[in-house]
Write a protein that holds these residues in place. Structure first.
Motif, short mmCIF file in Angstrom:
data_model
loop_
_atom_site.label_atom_id
_atom_site.label_comp_id
_atom_site.label_asym_id
_atom_site.label_seq_id
_atom_site.Cartn_x
_atom_site.Cartn_y
_atom_site.Cartn_z
N ASN A 154 -0.02 5.36 -0.78
CA ASN A 154 -0.92 6.38 -1.32
C ASN A 154 -0.30 7.76 -1.19
O ASN A 154 -0.88 8.66 -0.61
N GLU A 191 -2.66 4.37 3.09
CA GLU A 191 -4.02 4.24 2.56
C GLU A 191 -4.89 5.47 2.79
O GLU A 191 -5.98 5.54 2.24
N THR A 202 -9.31 8.37 -3.28
CA THR A 202 -8.26 8.21 -2.27
C THR A 202 -7.60 6.84 -2.32
O THR A 202 -6.78 6.54 -1.48
N ASN A 203 -8.00 6.03 -3.30
CA ASN A 203 -7.49 4.65 -3.36
C ASN A 203 -7.60 3.98 -2.00
O ASN A 203 -6.61 3.53 -1.40
N ALA A 204 -8.80 3.90 -1.49
CA ALA A 204 -9.03 3.40 -0.14
C ALA A 204 -8.54 1.96 0.03
O ALA A 204 -8.54 1.18 -0.93
N GLY A 205 -8.13 1.64 1.23
CA GLY A 205 -7.56 0.31 1.50
C GLY A 205 -8.46 -0.52 2.39
O GLY A 205 -9.34 -1.22 1.91
N LYS A 248 0.86 -1.18 0.00
CA LYS A 248 0.00 0.00 0.00
C LYS A 248 0.89 1.23 0.00
O LYS A 248 1.81 1.32 0.81
#
Lengths: 474, 474
Positions: free
Chosen positions: A190, B432, B150-153, A188
């Protein structure tokens, strides 16, 4: 500008005398693609040994506005890996940069130079009890950097995704020669824009991939492989749906052959034989892979196929009873390109449609071919789980008198028809092979003006002089 | 330029009188983030109902060079979803665009408007016997467009990846108001640059996501959930390695709690209780999910944990015996933010390191905190399978006299220390949550000049006027 020897000497200073090739005997394998279809030429073939050398070479080319044609294993099927005909520019081969740099089982990551051959990346992973899942017919010769640059797909994409899904990080030499170090192994991250995503699949037109960090997976120890005859594409879709529901992430591959495709694969390529004697219009090659519980998995697969035979969604089936039998089934799949070439003048396509529309595509395309190109014989093999259809029209020797420009024109007409149908069904004209030189016209034809503008904006932003792999993609 | 009412009236013409909010009572929930930490202001809150309205609004703003601050569910934890303090610009809320547009089980795809709430996307998938796997504590209020931006994780990223891995296609309104239609549901599409990848995770600074097409998966019907005490982070890593090898793609979550974190989660949030009575420095919450073979899976998990207890890599364990018990375990995880806020002045971090270096990170960070911030109490909860550590320093009331600017300064010093250590170990300062306003300084500090140049080139290419979510990311 390039002053001939001055420029070449500057290249020699960077990579060493013996790594700048100029004689036809030396350069030939780099200037023509593997099927002998697309040929170009260049000032030389330049073979750097390190990222720093690539950086220096590209900086020199940027200074003199000399095009750079990057090349990995030269296995592009759309003219993406050879230079243009005009002969300006250099062919930059990553072949010498072929080391595996690290395998990190605890991080499920592997790092390699761009020129590493796919099969060697897979072997290095396997030695650490891990899987690198990308599986292509050309895996013995394609380079991992080329796999990244073309966002390679293949038969295991159904389970593991395409190369885009497998890349953790990249090192890239930019159009001005600077090095972007994005070689991370994080799961991950971001922090800003995902630059690696822009380089994956950009076919060397935005930057030159020099190192790659890739995801690894637990190494499966067992597989269950079956070959199933079905009477309709809809029947195959039903089977696919059931396999996904039943086996979820253990379903590795689901490949659909037209009966005609199976036929010529067995006819033209020695050593292949039909796994099922009875004749059917379609066949599915499917495989599950698992680390544990092989026996239970095989019996579940057998049960599922048994039900399908009973309710008529499947017509006949053969389950591989040994590794050798499974390999023989896969050999059918990997013989397709060769069989097509031997059968005649072949025009293969790499379209994709939503999975639910594959049957529509086959029907529409077959009807259009029968009407517009009655001399063509039609074959297909599909990564059905991805909606990806390799649809091929072949003209037997004697069926048409087409060679050279005539053949190209015939191909363009066939391709336009096939692409129109795929795009009309909400699909794409290019699923996994990329654009290269061959599908540039299709790109212009099917992409919206807004999307082409975005592409041009990316190209201008990252390669303002247009020296990286010009004449490809855009 | 904005001439006050002229501009607002033009907005009203586009979205309707009642969908331009200007009174403080109406705008308040949009201008402050959910934790009440970051506050901004704007000319108005504008609530379009369609992509065409978003397009017209952005075109108007582009004409007048008015900043546009897009907002979904306003659940950013780094000030990404609220406007700046200066008050220029409009807050563009996607809240009214919250429809599920289609669910296509045969294509394993769902299409929704950007303002759809995550939990509703998940419910629509489930109604079609499919899973949309993104799992976040805020899923009841976060919007799917924000998850993309936000390209959430979240907790299921270990198995299914982050939002980047789940997006099939996007529709995006560009900085000039034009609409890019990239709303595809294809599994493979290699036709030019992957523009969607550039918008995912760009936090609304390159374009405004208006519709999303997402991947669906077979819906698991069963889960096996366990809570395991371990004495060291290395022990947890061993357990993780074994779970990955044994269960491969069935391992959904592997969350590591510090003992201190479990402690305050049970102390401050009513209804929580310790699943294991004995005291240990670390605890793991893990979950497997499967569609079939639940019983066999549970017993395999039990066996694996049994072995770990025997060889000492685990110290104690509790397996959930019912859905209710599993939910109670997950409630511990979802109570972390609330517990941290109640405990005192808290500074949480969202770092990631390679999985093999989590133990090093914990050790180095704990030592640095003890030496530099002896008044801080330390807590952590990690998505261990992704190397993603939420590392939190909390100052109890009375421990420091810090409020306002002092508190911000203290936070900045703590954060710098934590980020330095993560980045020093080959990690990232943002795994994330993204950058928002809060981590802009870190972006400048840790990114190379080359990478920052690439970011700026992307921003210039896609938003030359700089009107999209200014003051965020870059």
């Amino acid at each position: 500008m390039t002053d001939g020897n001055g420029f070449l000497n500057a290249l020699r200073d960077i990579v060493g005398e013996t790594h700048v090739l100029t004689t036809p005997a030396d350069t030939e394998p780099y200037y023509v693609d593997w099927v002998g279809r697309t040929r170009g030429t260049a000032l030389c073939v330049c073979l750097p040994a390190s990222t720093q050398e690539v950086s220096a070479v590209v900086a020199l080319c940027a200074r003199d506005a000399v095009p750079v044609f990057p090349q990995g294993g030269n296995t592009s099927s759309c003219g993406g890996s050879v230079p243009l005909e005009e002969g300006r520019g250099i062919l930059l081969s990553l072949r010498r940069m072929n080391r595996i740099l690290s395998v990190e089982p605890e991080n499920d990551a592997i790092v390699a130079e761009a020129g590493a051959i796919l099969v060697e990346v897979k072997a290095a992973a396997e030695a650490a009890d891990r899987l690198f899942p990308l599986s292509l017919s050309s895996e013995g010769s394609c380079a991992i950097g080329g796999n990244v640059s073309t966002n390679a797909g293949g038969t295991a994409a159904l389970r593991y995704g395409t190369m885009r899904d497998l890349v953790l990080g990249l090192e890239v030499v930019l159009a001005d020669g600077r090095i972007w170090d994005g070689l991370r192994i994080l799961r991950k991250d971001n922090t800003g824009y995902d630059m690696k995503a822009m380089f994956v699949g950009s076919e060397g037109t935005l930057g030159i991939v020099t190192r790659v960090a890739l995801k690894l997976f637990p190494l499966p120890r067992h597989r269950a492989t079956a070959f199933v005859a079905v009477d309709t594409v809809a029947g195959a879709a039903t089977l696919l749906g059931r396999c996904k529901a039943e086996f979820g992430p253990l379903l590795d591959a689901f490949e659909l052959f037209s009966g005609s495709q199976l036929d010529i694969v067995c006819r033209h390529v020695e050593g292949n034989r039909r796994p099922i004697d009875s004749d059917h219009p379609w066949y599915v090659l499917m495989e599950l892979q698992t680390r544990d519980g092989a026996k239970e998995l095989s019996s579940r697969l057998e049960a599922l196929i048994g039900e399908a035979l009973e309710d008529g969604s499947a017509a006949d089936a053969a389950l591989a009873q040994s590794h050798a039998q499974a390999e023989a089934l896969w050999r059918l799949r990997h013989s397709v390109s060769e069989a097509n070439r031997r059968h005649g003048l072949n025009f293969t396509h790499d379209v994709a449609v939503p999975i639910g529309r594959i049957a529509d595509f086959m029907q529409e395309a077959d009807a259009a071919m029968a009407s517009d190109f009655p001399e063509a014989e039609i074959f297909s093999v599909s990564h059905m789980g991805d909606g990806n259809v390799h649809y091929t029209a072949i003209f037997r020797p004697g069926a048409v008198k087409a060679s050279g420009a005539d053949a190209r024109d015939l191909g363009a007409r066939v391709t336009r028809k096939v692409h129109d149908i795929a795009v009309g069904l909400g699909g794409t004209f290019g699923a996994e092979h990329g654009i290269g030189q061959r599908y540039r016209a299709s790109l212009q034809r099917y992409k919206s003006e807004v999307e082409l503008d975005l592409f041009r904006a990316m190209k201008r932003a990252l390669d303002p002089q247009g020296i990286l792999n010009p004449g490809k993609v855009l």
